[in-house]
Design a protein around this motif. Sequence first.
Motif, PDB file in Angstrom:
ATOM      1  N   UNK A  55       0.854  -1.182   0.000  1.00  7.13           N
ATOM      2  CA  UNK A  55       0.000   0.000   0.000  1.00  7.13           C
ATOM      3  C   UNK A  55       0.890   1.232   0.000  1.00  7.13           C
ATOM      4  N   UNK A  56       0.681   2.101  -0.973  1.00 11.48           N
ATOM      5  CA  UNK A  56       1.393   3.374  -1.032  1.00 11.48           C
ATOM      6  C   UNK A  56       0.416   4.454  -0.581  1.00 11.48           C
ATOM      7  N   UNK A  57       0.833   5.201   0.413  1.00  7.76           N
ATOM      8  CA  UNK A  57       0.063   6.368   0.873  1.00  7.76           C
ATOM      9  C   UNK A  57       0.862   7.589   0.449  1.00  7.76           C
ATOM     10  N   UNK A  69      -2.991   0.493  -4.036  1.00 14.22           N
ATOM     11  CA  UNK A  69      -2.463  -0.842  -3.751  1.00 14.22           C
ATOM     12  C   UNK A  69      -1.714  -1.358  -4.969  1.00 14.22           C
ATOM     13  N   UNK A  70      -0.569  -1.996  -4.724  1.00 13.32           N
ATOM     14  CA  UNK A  70       0.292  -2.508  -5.776  1.00 13.32           C
ATOM     15  C   UNK A  70       0.494  -4.002  -5.516  1.00 13.32           C
ATOM     16  N   UNK A  71       0.450  -4.814  -6.559  1.00 15.23           N
ATOM     17  CA  UNK A  71       0.655  -6.253  -6.459  1.00 15.23           C
ATOM     18  C   UNK A  71       1.945  -6.571  -5.703  1.00 15.23           C
ATOM     19  N   UNK A  88       5.696  15.968  -2.607  1.00 15.99           N
ATOM     20  CA  UNK A  88       4.798  14.913  -2.128  1.00 15.99           C
ATOM     21  C   UNK A  88       5.467  14.117  -1.021  1.00 15.99           C
ATOM     22  N   UNK A  89       4.646  13.726  -0.028  1.00 14.22           N
ATOM     23  CA  UNK A  89       5.100  12.853   1.046  1.00 14.22           C
ATOM     24  C   UNK A  89       4.593  11.454   0.718  1.00 14.22           C
ATOM     25  N   UNK A  90       5.455  10.446   0.914  1.00 14.02           N
ATOM     26  CA  UNK A  90       5.134   9.075   0.528  1.00 14.02           C
ATOM     27  C   UNK A  90       5.482   8.118   1.669  1.00 14.02           C
ATOM     28  N   UNK A  91       4.569   7.172   1.927  1.00 13.83           N
ATOM     29  CA  UNK A  91       4.785   6.087   2.871  1.00 13.83           C
ATOM     30  C   UNK A  91       4.401   4.781   2.171  1.00 13.83           C
ATOM     31  N   UNK A  92       5.043   3.672   2.515  1.00  9.77           N
ATOM     32  CA  UNK A  92       4.716   2.372   1.910  1.00  9.77           C
ATOM     33  C   UNK A  92       4.670   1.322   3.016  1.00  9.77           C
ATOM     34  N   UNK A  93       3.738   0.396   2.878  1.00  7.13           N
ATOM     35  CA  UNK A  93       3.724  -0.752   3.778  1.00  7.13           C
ATOM     36  C   UNK A  93       3.453  -2.023   2.996  1.00  7.13           C
ATOM     37  N   UNK A  94       3.918  -3.146   3.540  1.00  7.99           N
ATOM     38  CA  UNK A  94       3.703  -4.457   2.936  1.00  7.99           C
ATOM     39  C   UNK A  94       2.567  -5.155   3.681  1.00  7.99           C
TER      40      UNK A  94
END
Length: 146
Positions: A55-57, A69-71, A88-94
């Motif tokens: 998930x990229x926020x 959401x990315x595969x 832009x501010x970016x956060x990612x989680x698995x």
Amino acid sequence: MSLEYKPNKTFVFSLKAPSDSPTNVRGESKDSTSLEISWDPPPLEHRNGIITDYMIKYKAKGGQNQFVNVDGAKTSFVIHSLKKFTRYFVWIRANTKIGRGPFTDKKTFSTAEDGKQELYILFVIQVTKQRKTNILNLLKNAIRGE
């Protein structure tokens, strides 16, 4: 994911949400309205199962959070339709089937300036007094696009 061996040759898997976030998050402006975000998966010992998706926020400074959401097999994604020359501010989680992992720390990336192109003309000419006027007129017309 923990793995336990039982004497009757049964393997027991303990699946849970990732206990760490993706690493090495990078961002590159592809043009004035898009950013390519790339990352490495969480360390193997913190995945706790198969990564099903990321998930990229993201949000512009002062803007609303957006999510995509990315595969889980991919480790990059291009975000389109962004504002030109904007931070832009970016956060990612698995995520696994069991749950969501923690977000990365905030990363900051900027889209490019609008694609204005400047025309530079370099002339190396031996100019005589007679030809000076003709050359100046040619340059003026080139600058005007004629």
